[in-house]
Design a protein around this motif. Structure first.
Motif: not given
Length: 158
Positions: A131-147, A1-11
């Motif tokens: 493709x963006x998430x596939x290029x990123x390190x898992x510890x990088x913050x989500x670059x996509x805004x919510x909503x 279990x670890x922080x997802x850096x905001x990825x879960x909201x986009x997914x």
């Protein structure tokens, strides 16, 4: 279990959006129990396999989904081409299902062509996201805004 850096909201937004694609097409035709059972069985198998693979390589999984979304854009573009050339006369003036018109805020008089344009725009956005998430390190913050999905910011109906 670890922080997802905001990825879960986009997914989660992508999953909800894909669910709306399914609900839209289910509004057009009700599949029988054999077809529904096959889909459910396939989903169980795929979910297990994909979850295992995601634990091994999230980068591969996002890239794989990105390629699936690329193919979806190609497929919806082909449907639009067939609509425009008169090869799908049953869809030419078919009204947009109410669920689709409400979700994508299509307005009065919307037809299936408008729905396909909205879905294709969604799929193009999902392609970029994965493709963006596939290029990123898992510890990088989500670059996509919510909503972005529910607000229809990526709808292209022209």
């Amino acid at each position: 279990m670890q922080r997802d850096h905001g990825w879960i909201h986009t997914l989660i937004e992508e999953a909800e959006n894909e669910r709306m694609h399914l609900m839209t097409f289910l509004a057009l035709r009700r599949p029988g129990p054999l077809f529904r059972g096959s889909v459910i069985a396939t989903q169980f198998i795929f979910t297990g396999a994909f979850s295992l693979l995601y634990m091994i390589s999230p980068h591969f999984c996002h890239r794989f989904v990105g390629y699936l979304e690329e193919q979806a854009v190609v497929t919806y573009t082909d449907i639009l081409d067939q609509l425009d050339s008169g090869k799908l006369p049953m869809w030419t003036s078919l009204p947009a299902p109410e669920i689709a018109a409400n979700y994508w805020k299509l307005g009065p008089g919307a037809v299936m062509r408008d729905v396909i344009l909205a879905i294709r725009a969604d799929e193009a956005h999902h392609r970029v996201v994965n493709h963006t998430l596939g290029d990123m390190d898992l510890k990088q913050p989500n670059p996509f805004r919510l909503g972005h999905e529910a607000e229809g910011h990526f709808k292209n109906t022209k």
